[in-house]
Motif scaffolding. Structure first.
Motif, PDB file in Angstrom:
ATOM      1  N   ALA A 208       0.822  -1.217   0.000  1.00  0.00           N
ATOM      2  CA  ALA A 208       0.000   0.000   0.000  1.00  0.00           C
ATOM      3  C   ALA A 208       0.850   1.258   0.000  1.00  0.00           C
ATOM      4  O   ALA A 208       0.327   2.359  -0.228  1.00  0.00           O
ATOM      5  N   GLU A 209       2.145   1.131   0.241  1.00  0.00           N
ATOM      6  CA  GLU A 209       3.039   2.284   0.187  1.00  0.00           C
ATOM      7  C   GLU A 209       3.450   2.628  -1.244  1.00  0.00           C
ATOM      8  O   GLU A 209       4.134   3.622  -1.473  1.00  0.00           O
ATOM      9  N   ARG A 210       3.041   1.796  -2.207  1.00  0.00           N
ATOM     10  CA  ARG A 210       3.357   2.042  -3.616  1.00  0.00           C
ATOM     11  C   ARG A 210       2.132   2.609  -4.334  1.00  0.00           C
ATOM     12  O   ARG A 210       1.017   2.509  -3.858  1.00  0.00           O
ATOM     13  N   SER A 211       2.376   3.171  -5.492  1.00  0.00           N
ATOM     14  CA  SER A 211       1.276   3.750  -6.268  1.00  0.00           C
ATOM     15  C   SER A 211       0.232   2.692  -6.602  1.00  0.00           C
ATOM     16  O   SER A 211       0.564   1.636  -7.173  1.00  0.00           O
ATOM     17  N   PRO A 212      -1.042   2.955  -6.286  1.00  0.00           N
ATOM     18  CA  PRO A 212      -2.082   1.971  -6.618  1.00  0.00           C
ATOM     19  C   PRO A 212      -2.210   1.762  -8.122  1.00  0.00           C
ATOM     20  O   PRO A 212      -2.579   0.671  -8.567  1.00  0.00           O
ATOM     21  N   ASP A 255       7.852  12.396  -6.469  1.00  0.00           N
ATOM     22  CA  ASP A 255       8.112  13.455  -5.490  1.00  0.00           C
ATOM     23  C   ASP A 255       8.587  12.861  -4.169  1.00  0.00           C
ATOM     24  O   ASP A 255       9.508  13.386  -3.528  1.00  0.00           O
ATOM     25  N   ALA A 256       7.968  11.752  -3.766  1.00  0.00           N
ATOM     26  CA  ALA A 256       8.361  11.111  -2.514  1.00  0.00           C
ATOM     27  C   ALA A 256       9.754  10.504  -2.616  1.00  0.00           C
ATOM     28  O   ALA A 256      10.539  10.541  -1.663  1.00  0.00           O
ATOM     29  N   ALA A 257      10.070   9.935  -3.786  1.00  0.00           N
ATOM     30  CA  ALA A 257      11.376   9.303  -3.971  1.00  0.00           C
ATOM     31  C   ALA A 257      12.511  10.322  -3.884  1.00  0.00           C
ATOM     32  O   ALA A 257      13.600  10.011  -3.399  1.00  0.00           O
TER      33      ALA A 257
END
Length: 271
Positions: A208-212, A255-257
Motif C-alpha cells: 500500500a506504500e506504492r502507487s495503486p 516526489d516522494a522518492a
C-alpha cells in the motif's frame, strides 16, 4: 411470514484501504457451499468498484483456511448446481470458477493467508490470489482426485502458472497432501509465517506504500501476458507505462522518492 435470509458465510471489513475477507463457517472448516461461492463473487465485484482499495487479505475464520467443497450441502441443490455450472458469456466463467477468478480480476494485490486445511476448492481459491502466506504445518491438497473428479474452479490455470506440468499432474492425479513447507518448496506458497494473517497484513501495508496505479498495471501486465508473445508483451508494457507516466500517482511517487515525505496517493485511476 417471509423466510429469514441465511446468515452470511463471507465477511468483509476494510481498514485504511486494506480489505480482510474471511470465509466464515469455522464449524465446517469453511467448506464451500453454493451460498459461499455466490457471496465470494459478490464481495469481489463490490471491492472492484472501490478505487480507494489498496489490497485484500483472504483468510478463513477459525483454525482452517478452507477444506474444499461441502459436497453434502451442494449435492442437495441439483438445480443450484446446474445454474452455477453454466458459464456467463460476458465473463467466460461459471460461478464455481468466478468465486476464485474474481480475485484475479481485482486491480489490487490479493494475499491469501492460509492456516490448517487448504483442500480442493479452498486450494484453488488460494492459488487465485496473487500471493500466498502459509503456516509451515498447513495442509494442501488438490483433493478432487479423491472424489474421482478434477479441479474446475480455475485451478488448472493457476497450477500451470505456479508449477511444472509434471508436478501439476502429480498433485492432481494423486490428491496427495503436502505441508505448507512442502507447498512452498513446490512453488504453491509465496512465503511461510507462524501467523499468516498478521504476515499477510504486513505485506498488504508494504504494498500500500506504492502507487495503486502501478500495482494495478503490474498485475494486469503479468496476468494478461504470462503466455503471450514477446512482441505482444512489449506492446502492453508501452501502453501501461504511457498511462502511468503522466498520472498523478506516479508524480506523487516521484516526489516522494526525491524528497523526505511519504507519498500521498489518490484513488486508483482505473477500475
Amino acid at each position: 411470514m417471509a423466510a429469514s435470509r441465511p446468515a452470511p458465510l463471507v465477511s468483509c471489513t476494510v481498514v485504511d484501504g486494506v480489505a480482510e475477507v474471511r470465509l466464515d463457517r469455522p464449524e465446517k472448516l469453511n467448506a464451500l457451499t453454493l451460498q459461499t461461492l455466490h457471496e465470494l463473487v459478490a464481495v469481489a465485484r463490490r471491492l472492484r468498484r472501490d478505487r480507494s482499495l489498496r489490497a485484500v487479505v483472504l483468510a478463513g475464520e477459525g483454525p482452517s483456511f478452507c477444506a474444499g467443497l461441502d459436497f453434502g450441502s451442494v449435492l442437495r441443490q441439483p438445480a443450484g448446481i446446474v445454474s452455477a455450472f453454466v458459464p456467463r458469456p460476458w465473463r467466460g466463467t461459471n460461478v464455481f470458477q468466478e468465486a476464485c477468478w474474481a480475485w484475479r480480476r481485482l486491480p489490487v494485490p490479493v494475499i491469501a493467508a492460509v492456516e490448517g486445511h487448504c483442500y480442493g476448492g479452498g486450494l484453488q481459491l488460494a492459488l487465485a490470489a496473487d500471493f500466498r502466506v502459509a503456516s509451515p504445518d498447513s495442509q494442501w491438497s488438490v483433493l478432487e482426485g479423491r472424489w474421482g473428479i478434477v479441479p474446475d474452479m480455475s485451478g488448472v490455470v493457476t497450477l500451470k502458472q505456479l508449477v511444472g506440468a509434471d508436478t501439476a499432474k502429480l498433485l492432481t492425479m494423486s490428491a496427495r497432501k503436502v505441508s505448507g513447507k512442502e507447498a512452498r518448496d513446490l512453488g504453491l506458497v509465496t512465503e511461510l509465517a507462524g501467523d499468516p494473517v498478521a504476515a499477510a497484513h504486513d505485506l498488504a501495508r508494504e504494498l500500500a506504500e506504492r502507487s495503486p496505479d502501478a500495482l494495478a498495471a503490474a498485475k494486469r501486465l503479468f496476468d494478461d501476458t504470462w503466455t503471450a508473445s514477446v512482441r505482444r508483451t512489449f506492446a502492453r508494457e508501452r501502453a501501461e507505462q504511457l498511462l502511468l507516466l503522466f498520472g498523478a500517482n506516479a508524480r506523487a511517487a516521484r516526489d516522494a522518492a526525491f524528497g523526505a515525505a511519504p507519498a500521498r496517493f489518490g484513488p486508483r485511476a482505473r477500475r
